[in-house]
Scaffold this active site. Structure first.
Site, PDB file in Angstrom:
ATOM      1  N   HIS A  37      91.503  50.123  19.914  1.00 53.96           N
ATOM      2  CA  HIS A  37      90.768  51.044  19.039  1.00 53.96           C
ATOM      3  C   HIS A  37      89.339  51.234  19.557  1.00 53.96           C
ATOM      4  O   HIS A  37      88.798  52.338  19.513  1.00 53.96           O
ATOM      5  CB  HIS A  37      90.687  50.476  17.608  1.00 53.96           C
ATOM      6  CG  HIS A  37      92.011  50.344  16.927  1.00 53.96           C
ATOM      7  ND1 HIS A  37      92.558  49.129  16.594  1.00 53.96           N
ATOM      8  CD2 HIS A  37      92.892  51.285  16.505  1.00 53.96           C
ATOM      9  CE1 HIS A  37      93.716  49.313  15.986  1.00 53.96           C
ATOM     10  NE2 HIS A  37      93.959  50.613  15.928  1.00 53.96           N
ATOM     11  N   GLN A  61     104.196  56.671   6.342  1.00 49.43           N
ATOM     12  CA  GLN A  61     104.803  56.505   7.665  1.00 49.43           C
ATOM     13  C   GLN A  61     105.580  55.193   7.789  1.00 49.43           C
ATOM     14  O   GLN A  61     106.071  54.864   8.863  1.00 49.43           O
ATOM     15  CB  GLN A  61     103.749  56.645   8.763  1.00 49.43           C
ATOM     16  CG  GLN A  61     102.720  55.525   8.862  1.00 49.43           C
ATOM     17  CD  GLN A  61     101.627  55.848   9.858  1.00 49.43           C
ATOM     18  OE1 GLN A  61     100.749  56.658   9.607  1.00 49.43           O
ATOM     19  NE2 GLN A  61     101.661  55.218  11.032  1.00 49.43           N
ATOM     20  N   GLY A 147      95.649  56.683  21.219  1.00 47.50           N
ATOM     21  CA  GLY A 147      96.008  55.757  22.292  1.00 47.50           C
ATOM     22  C   GLY A 147      97.350  56.092  22.919  1.00 47.50           C
ATOM     23  O   GLY A 147      98.308  56.444  22.212  1.00 47.50           O
ATOM     24  N   ASP A 150     100.983  54.748  21.780  1.00 44.40           N
ATOM     25  CA  ASP A 150     101.820  55.505  20.838  1.00 44.40           C
ATOM     26  C   ASP A 150     102.139  56.864  21.465  1.00 44.40           C
ATOM     27  O   ASP A 150     101.705  57.907  20.978  1.00 44.40           O
ATOM     28  CB  ASP A 150     101.072  55.668  19.517  1.00 44.40           C
ATOM     29  CG  ASP A 150     100.761  54.326  18.889  1.00 44.40           C
ATOM     30  OD1 ASP A 150     101.709  53.577  18.606  1.00 44.40           O
ATOM     31  OD2 ASP A 150      99.577  54.010  18.728  1.00 44.40           O
ATOM     32  N   GLN A 153     103.788  59.501  19.299  1.00 46.19           N
ATOM     33  CA  GLN A 153     102.835  59.953  18.278  1.00 46.19           C
ATOM     34  C   GLN A 153     101.870  60.981  18.883  1.00 46.19           C
ATOM     35  O   GLN A 153     101.572  62.005  18.264  1.00 46.19           O
ATOM     36  CB  GLN A 153     102.062  58.746  17.740  1.00 46.19           C
ATOM     37  CG  GLN A 153     100.894  59.095  16.852  1.00 46.19           C
ATOM     38  CD  GLN A 153     100.354  57.874  16.133  1.00 46.19           C
ATOM     39  OE1 GLN A 153     100.936  57.416  15.155  1.00 46.19           O
ATOM     40  NE2 GLN A 153      99.241  57.337  16.588  1.00 46.19           N
TER      41      GLN A 153
HETATM   42  O1  PAF Z   1      98.341  55.082  15.176  1.00 46.54           O
HETATM   43  C1  PAF Z   1      98.029  54.813  13.997  1.00 46.54           C
HETATM   44  O2  PAF Z   1      97.302  53.830  13.727  1.00 46.54           O
HETATM   45  C2  PAF Z   1      98.534  55.682  12.866  1.00 46.54           C
HETATM   46  O3  PAF Z   1      99.817  56.135  13.112  1.00 46.54           O
HETATM   47  C3  PAF Z   1      97.585  56.863  12.545  1.00 46.54           C
HETATM   48  C4  PAF Z   1      97.457  57.826  13.696  1.00 46.54           C
HETATM   49  C5  PAF Z   1      96.211  56.318  12.176  1.00 46.54           C
HETATM   50  C6  PAF Z   1      98.131  57.637  11.339  1.00 46.54           C
HETATM   51  O4  PAF Z   1      98.240  56.824  10.212  1.00 46.54           O
END
Ligand code: PAF
Length: 315
Positions: A37, A61, A147, A150, A153
């Site tokens: 992060h 989610q 990142g 993921d 994502q």
């Molecule tokens: O990657 C994450 O931590 C989560 O999927 C996100 C992008 C913050 C959405 O809740």
């Protein structure tokens, strides 16, 4: 640094930043921050005048049998890391602020959300797309930083931003790894010592396939088989797949386009994911002695980052 919990407060603070002509970078997180992060924060700070970090464990989610209630949380530590990392605003809304009573509108991602994790976590990317859509509307950043760990994502969010005309730049930042190769993840804290040792087989599998790829191997089956051979310490393996980096469909053999070798597996009840991008269009970089982990990074991401760094305003 300000910590803000309401949308009204966030809008007020950001209106001031915008009036002053400041470029806003956004790092969405679910908290329990780690070096991965902080790399997103660093990338945002390098390219923005103000960085907003959201900390919100998004209930939509998580599946019914997943770890929503036990997801690691340490807000005071997160706040301190953000302050030390030069974040301007921490946005930590209450779930009722994000999902008020009567909430019933979701973002439904398409084909990109179906393979890989989508096949094992029904509804997961619908929840991710919905919350990211809402957070983008709340923060209205110039750029959002995600990142590479993921990978799916990133693809889903990128597609959503294009399809729904979000005026935002989506920037993917390379995965940050522990010195022994394990991809950083908030869920790593669930692992005991023995499980953590076993979890290393995931990055080892990816590195082995990546090394073979760099040595010239382009056959998909061979590369996947090399990775699979290392994945004997997980229980169970959800998938190890080599997919086209843009469509996430099975990569065509021999590889001629960038592809992502993606793994998801449980280790002692903890679900871990990781990936490495194999890019036949990039020249093989010389192995670096000074920053060993760079050897494993996605060349395209690395190039982007290098270009971005080179064109960054000197703030
Ligand atoms: O990657 C994450 O931590 C989560 O999927 C996100 C992008 C913050 C959405 O809740």
């Amino acid at each position: 640094m300000e910590t803000i919990t309401t949308l009204a407060g966030l809008r007020l603070a950001l209106a001031k930043a915008r009036k002053a002509g400041r470029r806003v970078g956004f790092v969405p997180t679910m908290g329990y921050l780690h070096e991965g992060h902080l790399a997103l924060v660093e990338a945002s700070r390098a390219q923005s005048d103000a960085t907003v970090v959201s900390i919100f464990v998004n209930p939509t989610q998580f599946g019914p049998n997943e770890d929503l209630s036990t997801y690691p949380r340490d807000f005071l530590r997160d706040e301190r890391l953000c302050r030390d990392g030069g974040v301007s605003i921490v946005f930590a809304p209450d779930p009722r602020e994000v999902y008020p009573g009567g909430f019933e509108t979701f973002v439904e991602p398409g084909e990109l959300s179906k393979p890989l994790c989508g096949a094992f976590r029904p509804g997961h990317f619908r929840g991710v797309a919905t919350v990211v859509c809402k957070l983008l509307n709340m923060v209205q950043p110039d750029a959002v930083f995600l990142g590479q760990k993921d990978f799916q994502q990133c693809a889903v969010v990128r597609r959503m931003a294009t399809d729904l005309n979000f005026p935002v730049e989506i920037i993917t930042v390379p995965t940050v790894r522990e010195p022994d190769g394990l991809a950083m993840s908030s869920r790593n804290r669930y692992l005991n010592d023995e499980q953590r040792q076993r979890a290393l087989c995931i990055s080892r599998a990816l590195f082995a396939a990546d090394a073979k790829f760099r040595a010239g191997e382009r056959e998909v089956d061979v590369l996947v088989a090399i990775a699979r051979r290392h994945l004997d310490q997980v229980d169970p393996l959800h998938y190890v797949e080599l997919v086209d980096a843009d469509t996430l469909k099975p990569a065509a053999s021999p590889l001629s386009h960038p592809a992502a070798l993606c793994v998801a597996a449980h280790v002692g009840g903890t679900r871990l994911i990781d990936n490495v991008v194999l890019n036949p269009e990039a020249d093989a970089p010389a192995p670096s002695k000074t920053v060993p982990e760079l050897h494993w990074l996605d060349d395209r991401v690395q190039d982007t980052l290098t270009c971005d760094r080179m064109s960054m305003p000197s703030s």
